[in-house]
Design an enzyme around this catalytic site. Structure first.
Site, PDB file in Angstrom:
ATOM      1  N   GLY A 298      -8.982  18.490 -12.348  1.00 24.17           N
ATOM      2  CA  GLY A 298      -8.622  17.071 -12.466  1.00 24.17           C
ATOM      3  C   GLY A 298      -9.709  16.109 -12.043  1.00 24.17           C
TER       4      GLY A 298
ATOM      5  N   ASN B 156     -13.611   4.590  -4.825  1.00 23.38           N
ATOM      6  CA  ASN B 156     -13.440   5.468  -3.666  1.00 23.38           C
ATOM      7  C   ASN B 156     -13.557   4.693  -2.350  1.00 23.38           C
ATOM      8  OD1 ASN B 156     -13.971   7.258  -5.955  1.00 23.38           O
ATOM      9  ND2 ASN B 156     -13.947   8.863  -4.403  1.00 23.38           N
TER      10      ASN B 156
ATOM     11  N   TYR C 288      -0.051  11.130 -10.093  1.00 23.62           N
ATOM     12  CA  TYR C 288      -0.470  10.027  -9.224  1.00 23.62           C
ATOM     13  C   TYR C 288      -0.885   8.827 -10.077  1.00 23.62           C
ATOM     14  CZ  TYR C 288      -3.521   7.251  -6.223  1.00 23.62           C
ATOM     15  OH  TYR C 288      -4.125   6.213  -5.563  1.00 23.62           O
TER      16      TYR C 288
ATOM     17  N   PHE D 127       0.813  -1.219   0.000  1.00 26.71           N
ATOM     18  CA  PHE D 127       0.000   0.000   0.000  1.00 26.71           C
ATOM     19  C   PHE D 127       0.845   1.266   0.000  1.00 26.71           C
ATOM     20  CE2 PHE D 127      -2.729  -3.073   2.263  1.00 26.71           C
ATOM     21  CZ  PHE D 127      -3.929  -2.911   1.596  1.00 26.71           C
TER      22      PHE D 127
ATOM     23  N   ILE E 132     -19.193  22.073  -2.229  1.00 27.25           N
ATOM     24  CA  ILE E 132     -19.351  21.141  -3.353  1.00 27.25           C
ATOM     25  C   ILE E 132     -18.493  21.653  -4.501  1.00 27.25           C
ATOM     26  CG2 ILE E 132     -21.000  20.242  -5.045  1.00 27.25           C
ATOM     27  CD1 ILE E 132     -23.189  20.631  -2.858  1.00 27.25           C
TER      28      ILE E 132
HETATM   29  N1  UDP Z   1     -15.605  16.785  -3.173  1.00 25.50           N
HETATM   30  C1  UDP Z   1     -16.331  17.950  -2.903  1.00 25.50           C
HETATM   31  N2  UDP Z   1     -15.973  18.682  -1.809  1.00 25.50           N
HETATM   32  C2  UDP Z   1     -14.955  18.330  -0.977  1.00 25.50           C
HETATM   33  C3  UDP Z   1     -14.243  17.135  -1.244  1.00 25.50           C
HETATM   34  C4  UDP Z   1     -14.591  16.387  -2.376  1.00 25.50           C
HETATM   35  O1  UDP Z   1     -17.250  18.312  -3.628  1.00 25.50           O
HETATM   36  O2  UDP Z   1     -14.666  19.060   0.005  1.00 25.50           O
HETATM   37  C5  UDP Z   1     -15.977  15.977  -4.350  1.00 25.50           C
HETATM   38  C6  UDP Z   1     -14.831  15.796  -5.345  1.00 25.50           C
HETATM   39  O3  UDP Z   1     -14.818  16.862  -6.253  1.00 25.50           O
HETATM   40  C7  UDP Z   1     -15.199  14.450  -5.983  1.00 25.50           C
HETATM   41  C8  UDP Z   1     -15.936  13.696  -4.875  1.00 25.50           C
HETATM   42  O4  UDP Z   1     -16.295  14.688  -3.904  1.00 25.50           O
HETATM   43  O5  UDP Z   1     -16.110  14.652  -7.036  1.00 25.50           O
HETATM   44  C9  UDP Z   1     -15.060  12.661  -4.203  1.00 25.50           C
HETATM   45  O6  UDP Z   1     -13.834  13.299  -3.847  1.00 25.50           O
HETATM   46  P1  UDP Z   1     -12.751  12.592  -2.927  1.00 25.50           P
HETATM   47  O7  UDP Z   1     -11.630  13.582  -2.720  1.00 25.50           O
HETATM   48  O8  UDP Z   1     -13.400  12.035  -1.709  1.00 25.50           O
HETATM   49  O9  UDP Z   1     -12.258  11.348  -3.771  1.00 25.50           O
HETATM   50  P2  UDP Z   1     -11.646  11.260  -5.280  1.00 25.50           P
HETATM   51  O10 UDP Z   1     -12.808  10.979  -6.171  1.00 25.50           O
HETATM   52  O11 UDP Z   1     -10.940  12.527  -5.576  1.00 25.50           O
HETATM   53  O12 UDP Z   1     -10.711  10.104  -5.181  1.00 25.50           O
END
Ligand code: UDP
Length: 342
Positions: free
Chosen positions: A290, A169, A140, A72, A206
């Site tokens: 991204g 996720n 990444y 990991f 959001i």
């Molecule tokens: N997200 C959000 N607000 C936050 C954190 C995340 O709207 O404060 C959104 C982010 O843009 C993505 C989703 O939540 O669409 C999941 O984000 P996270 O960082 O948990 O995981 P990722 O998909 O980046 O691995």
């Protein structure tokens, strides 16, 4: 089986360590604690070390009679990888190569690798199958893709057996509320929303509501961390069965892990409101660079090859475990950690 878990003090790592230990494996944790938590793992199985420290790695493998590695250790924040690619190529690529060389030096050839949906970049087709093109869009994703290729080459050249598990996720916590997610700073959606519920942040921002999705917010496939742990155990069993992964077609060793259902950011917030009973104020901010609009897994390959079935098939059940952890450990693993800013 005797297993070394690199990055075993991290989020998915610590849950996997516990899962394997409870089911009879002897587990050692190799972690530099740059992001993991010493409190998340048993003291007598812990080795503090850097992946680039070849001598220490070889000693950890040899002296404990390790038979397989679950890997990991590495950095995993997309935004950080864009700003500091050096960290990602050093920790994830050079670190993994150092690990594989240490394994080769002592004759350990089985490895389960923690990969990611980020290897697909921004796929056009949903749900995502393993046959879609690999087109990472950030360092990444490139670093993980690169290690996947190295593993395939080590299999051909040196007889390594591997499985690369591409998580969607990771979410949730151990059901007893003892082990959970604790990142500093926190950047993941569910922990942040639950920090709002706890009153540690004023609101959730959001990141964009103008995506081409039904409610305009991004859709993700949230998979419970214990279901991920179970998949690692299943992969280890295959690698260690007679004929092991050499018998499996190479393209089947890269497996998606998700529940196959997507939830939008707004849906996640609504589920957290329902589970916690808190209002959880939300505002819309700009998009996060991204972020692909939608990432949902087709995990039928893992279901077939690993006989893997996620037990947590709804977001409610996943958030319930996360809420138990966060409400019982509002400051995570560190007792003296101060509240975070919104
Ligand atoms: N997200 C959000 N607000 C936050 C954190 C995340 O709207 O404060 C959104 C982010 O843009 C993505 C989703 O939540 O669409 C999941 O984000 P996270 O960082 O948990 O995981 P990722 O998909 O980046 O691995």
């Amino acid at each position: 089986m005797k297993v070394l878990v690199t990055g075993g003090a991290g989020y998915v790592g610590s849950h996997t360590v516990r899962w394997l230990s409870q089911r009879g494996d002897r587990v050692w944790i190799y972690d530099d604690l740059s992001r993991g938590h010493r409190e998340a793992v048993p003291a007598d199985q812990f080795i503090k070390g850097d992946l680039l420290d070849a001598n220490k790695l070889e000693a950890a493998l040899f002296e404990n009679g390790i038979e397989a590695v679950v890997h990991f250790a590495g950095a995993s924040l997309v935004g950080e990888s864009v700003e500091r690619p050096d960290i990602y190529y050093r920790n994830n690529v050079a670190g993994s190569l150092s690990l594989l060389e240490a394994m080769r030096a002592v004759g350990v050839t089985r490895i389960v690798f923690s990969s990611t949906t980020a290897v697909y970049g921004t796929p056009e087709m949903m749900p995502i199958t393993e046959s879609l093109p690999l087109a990472p869009i950030n360092p990444y994703g490139f670093s993980k893709r690169c290690v996947e290729q190295i593993l395939a080459d080590y299999q051909s050249a040196y007889g390594f057996s591997f499985a690369a598990l591409r998580y969607f996720n990771a979410a949730g916590a151990s059901p007893d509320g003892d082990l959970g997610e604790d990142h500093t700073p926190e950047s993941h959606l569910i922990p942040i929303v639950l920090q709002v519920a706890l009153g540690q942040r004023e609101q959730i921002v959001i990141f964009g509501d103008d995506y081409q999705t039904p409610d305009g917010t991004c859709i993700r496939d949230y998979v419970h961390v214990d279901d991920l742990a179970a998949a690692h155990q299943a992969a280890l069993s295959i690698l260690c069965s007679p004929g092991d992964s050499q018998a499996v077609a190479p393209q089947k060793l890269f497996m998606n892990l998700g529940i196959g259902r997507g939830y939008s950011v707004r849906e996640v917030i609504d589920v957290c409101r329902a589970v916690t009973g808190h209002e959880i104020p939300a505002v819309v901010g700009p998009r996060r660079p991204g972020d692909p609009p939608e990432l949902v897994a087709n995990s039928s390959l893992a279901q077939r090859e690993l006989n893997w079935q996620p037990k947590y098939t709804s977001l409610e059940s996943i958030v319930e475990t996360a809420w138990r952890w966060h409400s019982q450990h509002p400051n995570g693993f560190a007792e003296d950690k101060v509240s975070v800013e919104s």
